[in-house]
Scaffold this motif. Sequence first.
Motif: not given
Length: 111
Positions: A45-57
């Motif tokens: 959930g949040f714990f991997a989703g937020i870093p995925a958004i940041i690293l993806g951008k």
Amino acid sequence: MSYGTPPPPPQYGSPAPGQPGQPAGNNKKAIWALVLGILGCVCCGFFAGIPAIILGKMAQNEIDASAGAQSGRGMATAGFILGIVAVVFGIIGLILSLTGALDFSGSTTTY
């Protein structure tokens, strides 16, 4: 190899290292964004989703700025989108659990 002999020629069809035509390497942040996006959708959930958004951008911006020296824009975009999906599912799950509509007790009895 002695000092007087020239080095062997490169094999047919393979570019010399550092020469144009060498395949571009994948951006490491794009790979991590995709992995974290998948983990976020599956279990974290949040714990991997937020870093995925940041690293993806960040990976998208680096790939665009590299002028073809790096590849992996598709992975970066997929990780970014999966990160957004993971965060949205996390918010929905949090709202449902706080309102009591979703119960994690494991009980099978109904009232």
